[in-house]
Design a protein around this motif. Structure first.
Motif, short mmCIF file in Angstrom:
data_model
loop_
_atom_site.label_atom_id
_atom_site.label_comp_id
_atom_site.label_asym_id
_atom_site.label_seq_id
_atom_site.Cartn_x
_atom_site.Cartn_y
_atom_site.Cartn_z
N GLY A 69 -0.08 8.14 10.72
CA GLY A 69 -0.18 7.42 9.46
C GLY A 69 -0.98 8.07 8.35
O GLY A 69 -1.07 7.53 7.25
N SER A 70 -1.59 9.24 8.63
CA SER A 70 -2.34 9.89 7.55
C SER A 70 -2.20 11.40 7.70
O SER A 70 -1.47 11.88 8.59
N VAL A 71 -2.92 12.17 6.86
CA VAL A 71 -2.79 13.63 6.92
C VAL A 71 -3.70 14.20 8.01
O VAL A 71 -4.49 15.11 7.78
N LEU B 101 -10.00 -3.13 -0.28
CA LEU B 101 -11.38 -2.65 -0.17
C LEU B 101 -11.44 -1.12 -0.19
O LEU B 101 -12.36 -0.53 -0.74
N GLU B 102 -10.44 -0.48 0.42
CA GLU B 102 -10.38 0.98 0.41
C GLU B 102 -10.33 1.48 -1.03
O GLU B 102 -11.13 2.31 -1.46
N SER B 103 -9.37 0.95 -1.79
CA SER B 103 -9.18 1.37 -3.18
C SER B 103 -10.42 1.09 -4.02
O SER B 103 -10.72 1.83 -4.96
N VAL C 32 -10.69 8.24 0.28
CA VAL C 32 -10.25 9.01 1.46
C VAL C 32 -10.70 8.37 2.76
O VAL C 32 -11.90 8.16 2.98
N GLY C 33 -9.73 8.09 3.61
CA GLY C 33 -10.01 7.76 5.00
C GLY C 33 -9.61 9.00 5.78
O GLY C 33 -10.41 9.91 6.01
N GLY C 34 -8.33 9.08 6.14
CA GLY C 34 -7.77 10.34 6.63
C GLY C 34 -7.43 11.24 5.46
O GLY C 34 -7.49 12.46 5.54
N GLY C 35 -7.04 10.61 4.35
CA GLY C 35 -6.83 11.39 3.13
C GLY C 35 -5.40 11.44 2.62
O GLY C 35 -5.07 12.30 1.79
N SER C 36 -4.53 10.50 3.04
CA SER C 36 -3.12 10.64 2.63
C SER C 36 -2.86 10.16 1.20
O SER C 36 -2.08 10.79 0.47
N ASN C 37 -3.52 9.06 0.77
CA ASN C 37 -3.26 8.67 -0.63
C ASN C 37 -3.94 9.65 -1.57
O ASN C 37 -3.43 9.94 -2.66
N ALA C 38 -5.06 10.22 -1.12
CA ALA C 38 -5.76 11.20 -1.97
C ALA C 38 -4.93 12.48 -2.13
O ALA C 38 -4.68 12.91 -3.25
N ALA D 16 -11.78 -1.27 6.77
CA ALA D 16 -11.18 -0.81 8.02
C ALA D 16 -10.35 0.46 7.84
O ALA D 16 -10.30 1.31 8.72
N GLY D 17 -9.74 0.63 6.67
CA GLY D 17 -8.88 1.81 6.45
C GLY D 17 -9.66 3.09 6.22
O GLY D 17 -9.09 4.18 6.25
N LEU D 18 -10.96 3.00 5.95
CA LEU D 18 -11.77 4.21 5.71
C LEU D 18 -12.71 4.51 6.87
O LEU D 18 -13.44 5.50 6.87
N VAL E 164 -4.88 3.17 -7.05
CA VAL E 164 -5.15 1.90 -6.36
C VAL E 164 -4.23 1.91 -5.13
O VAL E 164 -3.06 1.55 -5.21
N SER E 165 -4.79 2.36 -4.00
CA SER E 165 -3.95 2.65 -2.83
C SER E 165 -3.32 1.40 -2.22
O SER E 165 -2.27 1.49 -1.59
N GLY E 166 -3.94 0.23 -2.44
CA GLY E 166 -3.36 -0.97 -1.85
C GLY E 166 -3.91 -2.24 -2.46
O GLY E 166 -4.88 -2.21 -3.23
N ALA F 151 0.84 -1.20 0.00
CA ALA F 151 0.00 0.00 0.00
C ALA F 151 0.88 1.26 0.00
O ALA F 151 2.11 1.17 0.08
N HIS F 152 0.21 2.41 -0.08
CA HIS F 152 0.93 3.69 -0.10
C HIS F 152 1.51 4.07 1.25
O HIS F 152 2.37 4.93 1.33
N LYS F 153 1.05 3.46 2.34
CA LYS F 153 1.43 3.92 3.68
C LYS F 153 2.94 3.89 3.91
O LYS F 153 3.47 4.66 4.69
N ILE F 154 3.63 3.01 3.21
CA ILE F 154 5.08 2.88 3.37
C ILE F 154 5.83 4.16 2.92
O ILE F 154 6.89 4.47 3.44
C1 LIG Z 1 -4.99 3.17 5.23
C2 LIG Z 1 -5.44 2.97 3.86
C3 LIG Z 1 -6.26 3.91 3.20
C4 LIG Z 1 -6.82 5.12 3.88
O1 LIG Z 1 -5.86 6.04 4.33
P1 LIG Z 1 -5.64 7.45 3.63
O2 LIG Z 1 -4.79 8.19 4.59
O3 LIG Z 1 -6.98 8.07 3.43
O4 LIG Z 1 -4.96 7.20 2.35
C5 LIG Z 1 -6.58 3.69 1.89
N1 LIG Z 1 -6.15 2.59 1.22
C6 LIG Z 1 -5.37 1.67 1.81
C7 LIG Z 1 -4.94 0.49 1.02
C8 LIG Z 1 -4.99 1.82 3.15
O5 LIG Z 1 -4.24 0.88 3.73
#
Ligand SMILES: *Cc1c(COP(=O)(O)O)cnc(C)c1O
Length: 400
Positions: free
Chosen positions: A191-193, A352-354, A234-240, A305-307, A376-378, A87-90
């Motif tokens: 972990g997010s913005v 599922l988030e993506s 967008v969950g917290g919004g970091s990949n967005a 869970a991530g959103l 595709v965030s993850g 995922a993008h979190k790394i």
């Molecule tokens: C954590 C996560 C998100 C949500 O986090 P953002 O900070 O909104 O990007 C989205 N996609 C994946 C795969 C995640 O693990």
């Protein structure tokens, strides 16, 4: 229009640093140093090198031919799912661990809900040989066993949080308490913005590598200077924000952020903060927030869970308010459908988030020659049991 954070940590009326006085020195140390470090050539070299050789960047921008035919437009996937750890979190944790080292920190703390940020943090701590403590609600520990095991294998100490609802919010409180008690040797990786200034800006800058790559990749693969749309969940919004960052001033690029509607925005079981929320304070910043009449934060709900977060990064509240970003939302079922659509058309199982970002493609009227980039965030490995349950449900419905 200026979309940057101001020197007090505000995006318009959103952001700031609403923190206990005891936490002020920690946050100030980071605030006073982060820009200097981010601009330091040594840091830039090490960060870029790790992104390339460890994370596997640049992530491809892939033309999804069969999905494009289905939607009758041109769809390109930004493949953050191919990053190390999936995922993008790394991108963020690699950047923050390098900052922590430069601040002389030897101990890393984090909070995690679904465990994805915990895994990304434990990974970079193993990489750098730093001590890692991850706070996690007891309920989440039970729900997310594979990620808990992964963190332990990586050498992290996973501390169960027994207070409150025993989920993410309570884990966050515990991490803050730890940081206040250990201000000298400890860095808190958010972990997010979200969180107090400078975290939203710091994380946005670290994730901005996503759109930095898109800028030249779009030209390469589509021939167009800019995409017509960039779509991200967008969950917290970091990949967005990472996907939007370098396009914010290109007003011809339509930026689309997709929230989790859960069972529907009017059902009370939702995580669509822009629809169900109003301004309030969470996690140290002023932003849109789901809350009851007394201002108490309400439990969000999403299948993903991530959103599943009651707030949203302050930068997004601002971009929503000034109409720079279009906010939409999709339900659990729409996201599940979209995950299967991508899998069957392209052989890519998304997180599922993506899948929320992908599902929104069905709600926009595209032209045939539009260039649409979807992040595709993850990857979906972690969501396999949810996917299979849904598939079995559908199969048994079809057989009746
Ligand atoms: C954590 C996560 C998100 C949500 O986090 P953002 O900070 O909104 O990007 C989205 N996609 C994946 C795969 C995640 O693990």
């Amino acid at each position: 229009m200026n979309y940057n954070v101001d020197e007090n940590g505000y995006y318009g009326e959103f952001g700031g640093a609403f923190i206990p006085e005891m936490m002020y020195p920690n946050v100030k140390e980071l605030k006073d140093n982060y820009i200097k470090i981010l601009n330091d050539p040594d840091f830039i070299d090490e960060f870029r090198s790790l992104l390339k050789h460890y994370v596997g960047r640049p992530s491809p921008l892939y033309f999804a031919k069969r999905l494009s035919a289905y939607y009758n437009t041109k769809i390109f996937l930004k493949r953050e799912d191919l990053n190390h750890t999936g995922a993008h979190k790394i991108n963020n944790t690699v950047g923050q661990i390098l900052i922590a080292k430069r601040l002389g920190k030897t101990r890393i703390i984090a909070e995690t809900g679904a465990g994805q940020h915990g895994v990304a943090t434990a990974t970079v701590c193993a990489l750098m040989g730093l001590k890692c403590i991850v706070y996690m609600g007891e309920v989440d520990i039970a729900r997310q066993e594979p990620n808990v095991l992964r963190m332990k294998m990586l050498g992290a100490e996973v501390v169960p949080v027994l207070s409150g609802n025993r989920t993410l919010k309570d884990a966050t409180n515990e991490a803050i308490r730890d940081w206040i008690s250990n201000p000298i040797d400890t860095h808190y990786i958010i972990g997010s913005v979200v969180g107090p200034h400078p975290y939203p800006d710091l994380v946005a800058r670290l994730q901005s590598v996503i759109s930095e790559e898109m800028k030249y990749q779009v030209k390469e693969v589509s021939g167009k200077e800019n995409p017509d749309y960039v779509v991200a969940c967008v969950g917290g919004g970091s990949n967005a924000i990472g996907s939007f960052f370098h396009y914010l001033n290109d007003e011809d690029v339509k930026l689309v952020a997709v929230e989790a509607a859960g069972k529907g925005v009017l059902t009370g079981e939702t995580a669509a903060t822009m629809v169900a929320g109003r301004p309030g304070i969470i996690h140290g910043s002023r932003t849109m927030l789901m809350q009851d009449a007394d201002g108490q934060i309400t439990e969000p709900y999403s299948i993903s869970a991530g959103l599943d977060y009651p707030g949203i990064g302050p930068v997004h509240s601002f971009l929503h308010k000034v109409n720079r970003v279009i906010f939409g939302n999709v339900t659990d079922d729409e996201a599940l459908e979209a995950a299967f659509l991508l899998t069957r058309f392209e052989g890519i199982v998304p997180a599922l988030e993506s899948a929320h970002a992908l599902a929104y493609l069905g709600k926009i009227k595209f032209r045939e020659d539009d260039v649409v980039v979807v992040t595709v965030s993850g990857r979906g490995d972690k969501d396999m049991s949810t996917y299979i349950k849904y598939m079995d449900l559908k199969d048994s419905a079809n057989n009746e």
